[in-house]
Design a protein around this motif. Structure first.
Motif, PDB file in Angstrom:
ATOM      1  N   GLN A  89       0.902  -1.219   0.002  1.00  0.00           N
ATOM      2  CA  GLN A  89       0.072   0.007  -0.031  1.00  0.00           C
ATOM      3  C   GLN A  89       0.892   1.139  -0.120  1.00  0.00           C
ATOM      4  O   GLN A  89       0.497   2.448  -0.745  1.00  0.00           O
ATOM      5  CB  GLN A  89      -1.050   0.140   1.164  1.00  0.00           C
ATOM      6  CG  GLN A  89      -2.128  -1.146   1.310  1.00  0.00           C
ATOM      7  CD  GLN A  89      -2.961  -0.850   2.333  1.00  0.00           C
ATOM      8  OE1 GLN A  89      -3.444   0.280   2.524  1.00  0.00           O
ATOM      9  NE2 GLN A  89      -3.481  -1.772   2.932  1.00  0.00           N
ATOM     10  N   ALA A  90       2.061   1.169   0.944  1.00  0.00           N
ATOM     11  CA  ALA A  90       2.855   2.304   0.927  1.00  0.00           C
ATOM     12  C   ALA A  90       3.757   2.682  -0.109  1.00  0.00           C
ATOM     13  O   ALA A  90       4.327   3.504  -0.665  1.00  0.00           O
ATOM     14  CB  ALA A  90       3.549   2.434   2.389  1.00  0.00           C
ATOM     15  N   GLY A  91       4.009   1.460  -1.029  1.00  0.00           N
ATOM     16  CA  GLY A  91       5.135   1.578  -1.971  1.00  0.00           C
ATOM     17  C   GLY A  91       6.375   1.561  -1.320  1.00  0.00           C
ATOM     18  O   GLY A  91       7.596   1.564  -2.024  1.00  0.00           O
ATOM     19  N   THR A  92       6.640   1.343  -0.190  1.00  0.00           N
ATOM     20  CA  THR A  92       7.781   1.154   0.609  1.00  0.00           C
ATOM     21  C   THR A  92       7.729   0.436   1.979  1.00  0.00           C
ATOM     22  O   THR A  92       6.762   0.249   2.340  1.00  0.00           O
ATOM     23  CB  THR A  92       8.219   2.709   0.881  1.00  0.00           C
ATOM     24  OG1 THR A  92       9.531   2.576   1.585  1.00  0.00           O
ATOM     25  CG2 THR A  92       7.492   3.402   1.797  1.00  0.00           C
ATOM     26  N   ALA A  93       8.918  -0.081   2.072  1.00  0.00           N
ATOM     27  CA  ALA A  93       9.123  -0.606   3.681  1.00  0.00           C
ATOM     28  C   ALA A  93       9.078   0.193   4.696  1.00  0.00           C
ATOM     29  O   ALA A  93       9.276  -0.149   5.791  1.00  0.00           O
ATOM     30  CB  ALA A  93       9.938  -1.995   3.707  1.00  0.00           C
ATOM     31  N   ASP A  94       9.350   1.488   4.426  1.00  0.00           N
ATOM     32  CA  ASP A  94       9.780   2.567   5.312  1.00  0.00           C
ATOM     33  C   ASP A  94       8.555   3.241   5.964  1.00  0.00           C
ATOM     34  O   ASP A  94       8.344   4.308   6.211  1.00  0.00           O
ATOM     35  CB  ASP A  94      10.354   3.767   4.647  1.00  0.00           C
ATOM     36  CG  ASP A  94      11.172   4.555   5.696  1.00  0.00           C
ATOM     37  OD1 ASP A  94      11.336   4.231   6.966  1.00  0.00           O
ATOM     38  OD2 ASP A  94      11.366   5.771   5.205  1.00  0.00           O
ATOM     39  N   HIS A  95       7.418   2.382   6.225  1.00  0.00           N
ATOM     40  CA  HIS A  95       6.139   2.818   6.888  1.00  0.00           C
ATOM     41  C   HIS A  95       6.166   2.704   8.321  1.00  0.00           C
ATOM     42  O   HIS A  95       5.306   3.336   9.136  1.00  0.00           O
ATOM     43  CB  HIS A  95       5.015   1.908   6.400  1.00  0.00           C
ATOM     44  CG  HIS A  95       5.309   0.573   6.274  1.00  0.00           C
ATOM     45  ND1 HIS A  95       5.229   0.034   7.414  1.00  0.00           N
ATOM     46  CD2 HIS A  95       5.291  -0.315   5.166  1.00  0.00           C
ATOM     47  CE1 HIS A  95       5.358  -1.511   7.176  1.00  0.00           C
ATOM     48  NE2 HIS A  95       5.343  -1.327   5.889  1.00  0.00           N
ATOM     49  N   GLN A  96       7.271   1.929   9.100  1.00  0.00           N
ATOM     50  CA  GLN A  96       7.223   1.683  10.393  1.00  0.00           C
ATOM     51  C   GLN A  96       6.003   1.080  11.052  1.00  0.00           C
ATOM     52  O   GLN A  96       5.652   1.369  12.210  1.00  0.00           O
ATOM     53  CB  GLN A  96       7.529   3.254  11.128  1.00  0.00           C
ATOM     54  CG  GLN A  96       8.668   3.826  10.756  1.00  0.00           C
ATOM     55  CD  GLN A  96       9.036   5.174  11.521  1.00  0.00           C
ATOM     56  OE1 GLN A  96       8.162   6.022  11.364  1.00  0.00           O
ATOM     57  NE2 GLN A  96      10.325   5.464  11.878  1.00  0.00           N
ATOM     58  N   GLY A  97       5.303   0.302  10.151  1.00  0.00           N
ATOM     59  CA  GLY A  97       4.216  -0.450  10.998  1.00  0.00           C
ATOM     60  C   GLY A  97       2.837   0.336  11.083  1.00  0.00           C
ATOM     61  O   GLY A  97       1.881  -0.122  11.533  1.00  0.00           O
ATOM     62  N   VAL A  98       2.753   1.442  10.529  1.00  0.00           N
ATOM     63  CA  VAL A  98       1.480   2.178  10.384  1.00  0.00           C
ATOM     64  C   VAL A  98       1.094   2.857   9.113  1.00  0.00           C
ATOM     65  O   VAL A  98       1.949   3.737   8.808  1.00  0.00           O
ATOM     66  CB  VAL A  98       1.420   3.055  11.844  1.00  0.00           C
ATOM     67  CG1 VAL A  98       2.364   4.123  11.526  1.00  0.00           C
ATOM     68  CG2 VAL A  98      -0.109   3.576  12.097  1.00  0.00           C
ATOM     69  N   LEU A  99      -0.359   2.905   8.946  1.00  0.00           N
ATOM     70  CA  LEU A  99      -0.605   3.761   7.897  1.00  0.00           C
ATOM     71  C   LEU A  99      -1.830   4.403   8.110  1.00  0.00           C
ATOM     72  O   LEU A  99      -2.645   3.812   8.752  1.00  0.00           O
ATOM     73  CB  LEU A  99      -0.989   2.898   6.501  1.00  0.00           C
ATOM     74  CG  LEU A  99       0.146   1.785   5.944  1.00  0.00           C
ATOM     75  CD1 LEU A  99      -0.463   1.219   4.808  1.00  0.00           C
ATOM     76  CD2 LEU A  99       1.434   2.671   5.325  1.00  0.00           C
ATOM     77  N   ALA A 100      -2.166   5.662   7.653  1.00  0.00           N
ATOM     78  CA  ALA A 100      -3.316   6.375   7.865  1.00  0.00           C
ATOM     79  C   ALA A 100      -3.982   6.997   6.654  1.00  0.00           C
ATOM     80  O   ALA A 100      -2.871   7.723   5.802  1.00  0.00           O
ATOM     81  CB  ALA A 100      -3.183   7.429   8.907  1.00  0.00           C
ATOM     82  N   GLU A 101      -5.239   6.803   6.515  1.00  0.00           N
ATOM     83  CA  GLU A 101      -5.848   7.515   5.228  1.00  0.00           C
ATOM     84  C   GLU A 101      -6.327   8.886   5.857  1.00  0.00           C
ATOM     85  O   GLU A 101      -7.188   8.916   6.721  1.00  0.00           O
ATOM     86  CB  GLU A 101      -7.105   6.486   4.889  1.00  0.00           C
ATOM     87  CG  GLU A 101      -7.655   7.110   3.565  1.00  0.00           C
ATOM     88  CD  GLU A 101      -6.738   6.955   2.264  1.00  0.00           C
ATOM     89  OE1 GLU A 101      -6.787   7.677   1.525  1.00  0.00           O
ATOM     90  OE2 GLU A 101      -6.061   5.728   2.553  1.00  0.00           O
ATOM     91  N   VAL A 102      -5.754   9.784   5.182  1.00  0.00           N
ATOM     92  CA  VAL A 102      -6.068  11.078   5.598  1.00  0.00           C
ATOM     93  C   VAL A 102      -6.694  12.077   4.331  1.00  0.00           C
ATOM     94  O   VAL A 102      -6.429  11.651   3.158  1.00  0.00           O
ATOM     95  CB  VAL A 102      -4.863  11.925   6.375  1.00  0.00           C
ATOM     96  CG1 VAL A 102      -4.409  11.357   7.456  1.00  0.00           C
ATOM     97  CG2 VAL A 102      -3.736  12.176   5.453  1.00  0.00           C
ATOM     98  N   GLU A 103      -7.235  13.092   4.629  1.00  0.00           N
ATOM     99  CA  GLU A 103      -7.687  13.911   3.439  1.00  0.00           C
ATOM    100  C   GLU A 103      -6.347  14.473   2.780  1.00  0.00           C
ATOM    101  O   GLU A 103      -5.373  14.617   3.257  1.00  0.00           O
ATOM    102  CB  GLU A 103      -8.460  15.045   4.027  1.00  0.00           C
ATOM    103  CG  GLU A 103      -9.760  14.816   4.424  1.00  0.00           C
ATOM    104  CD  GLU A 103     -10.878  16.019   4.887  1.00  0.00           C
ATOM    105  OE1 GLU A 103     -10.041  17.143   4.512  1.00  0.00           O
ATOM    106  OE2 GLU A 103     -11.751  15.984   5.422  1.00  0.00           O
ATOM    107  N   ASP A 104      -6.602  14.970   1.434  1.00  0.00           N
ATOM    108  CA  ASP A 104      -5.490  15.305   0.752  1.00  0.00           C
ATOM    109  C   ASP A 104      -4.995  16.722   1.420  1.00  0.00           C
ATOM    110  O   ASP A 104      -6.023  17.456   1.854  1.00  0.00           O
ATOM    111  CB  ASP A 104      -5.823  15.591  -0.534  1.00  0.00           C
ATOM    112  CG  ASP A 104      -5.944  14.234  -1.549  1.00  0.00           C
ATOM    113  OD1 ASP A 104      -5.368  13.254  -0.890  1.00  0.00           O
ATOM    114  OD2 ASP A 104      -6.433  14.168  -2.457  1.00  0.00           O
TER     115      ASP A 104
END
Length: 236
Positions: free
Chosen positions: A53-68
Motif C-alpha cells: 500500500q505504501a510502496g515502501t517498507a519505510d512505513h514503520q508499521g502504520v498507515l493512515a488514510e487522511v484528506e489530501d
C-alpha cells in the motif's frame, strides 16, 4: 491521501485528521496502546500488505488514510503571524522540487517559528505523502501556500513593507550583518542552481551562511533551518 511513518501519523491523529489506521500485525504493544488512545478505527494487516500500500517498507508499521493536503493562502500566513503578535517571517522556495527537502523545510519552518512557506506552482514538489512524512506532521500546523509567479510575489511583499533576503553562498554579506527585526521573507533556491536570476534581482539583500569546511555549500533544507533560526533568535 495515504500517510505513513509514526511521527507523521501521530501528528495527524492529534490534529483529528485520521479516521482509520492500518497497523502491521505484531507491532509492539506500547505503540499500539498509544494509537488506541485516539478514537479511530484500527485495522490489522500483514506487514507485506502495508509494504504494497505504501510502496515502501519505510512505513514503520502504520498507515493512515487522511484528506489530501490543501494549499493555504498568503492571508493564512499573515493571520498566523498576527495571532502570535510577531513580526512576519515567511520562507519562499524557488525551485525546491525534491519532496523530502520540501518536507524538511516545512518541518524546520514550523519548529523554529516561521509563519508559513510559499512555493511557485510550476517549480515545486506537490504536497504529497512523501512531503508529509518528511515534514513529520508540520503540514498540519504551518500554512503552505502557492504563488503563480515568485518574482511578482516578491514585488508585492516589498510593496507591503516586507523585506526580502535571498540565500546565496557567494553573497558578500554574511547573515550576522543583516537586520531581522522587521517583517521578513527568506528566499531559498534550488539545490545546485540556487535562485533564478530574476528572483535574485528582486531581493532586497543577498545573504550568505559562513562555512569553514572544504565543502562550500549546504543542503537547501539545512540552509533554510540555519537562516530561520538565526532570524528568529536575532529578533528583540
Amino acid at each position: 491521501m495515504l500517510l505513513y511513518g509514526r511521527n507523521p501519523v501521530l501528528e495527524a491523529l492529534r490534529a483529528g485528521l485520521v479516521e482509520e489506521l492500518t497497523v502491521a500485525r505484531g507491532i509492539e504493544d506500547a505503540f499500539l496502546q498509544e494509537l488506541k488512545t485516539f478514537e479511530v478505527r484500527i485495522r490489522f494487516a500483514p506487514r507485506q500488505e502495508l509494504d504494497q500500500q505504501a510502496g515502501t517498507a519505510d512505513h514503520q508499521g502504520v498507515l493512515a488514510e487522511v484528506e489530501d493536503l490543501k494549499w493555504a493562502s498568503l492571508d493564512d500566513i499573515m493571520d498566523l503571524a498576527e495571532s502570535r503578535g510577531e513580526e512576519l517571517l515567511i520562507v519562499l522556495l524557488d525551485g525546491i522540487t525534491d519532496p523530502r527537502n520540501f518536507g524538511a523545510i516545512i518541518r524546520s519552518a514550523e519548529v523554529l517559528g516561521a509563519h508559513g512557506v510559499v512555493v511557485e506552482e510550476r517549480r515545486s514538489s506537490p504536497l504529497n505523502a512523501t512531503v508529509a512524512k518528511a515534514a513529520a506532521g508540520a503540514t498540519s500546523f504551518l500554512p503552505v501556500a502557492q504563488t503563480k509567479n515568485m518574482p511578482r510575489l516578491i514585488e508585492q511583499l516589498k510593496a507591503d513593507n516586507i523585506w526580502v533576503y535571498g540565500a546565496a553562498g557567494e553573497a558578500a554579506r554574511p547573515m550576522k550583518q543583516l537586520d531581522y527585526d522587521r517583517p521578513l521573507a527568506l528566499v531559498i533556491g534550488a539545490e545546485g542552481e540556487g535562485m533564478r536570476r530574476l528572483v535574485r534581482e528582486k531581493c532586497d539583500e543577498l545573504v550568505s551562511i559562513p562555512v569553514k569546511g572544504q565543502i562550500q555549500s549546504l543542503n537547501a533544507a539545512v540552509a533554510a533551518g540555519i537562516l530561520i533560526q538565526h532570524a528568529v533568535a536575532s529578533r528583540k
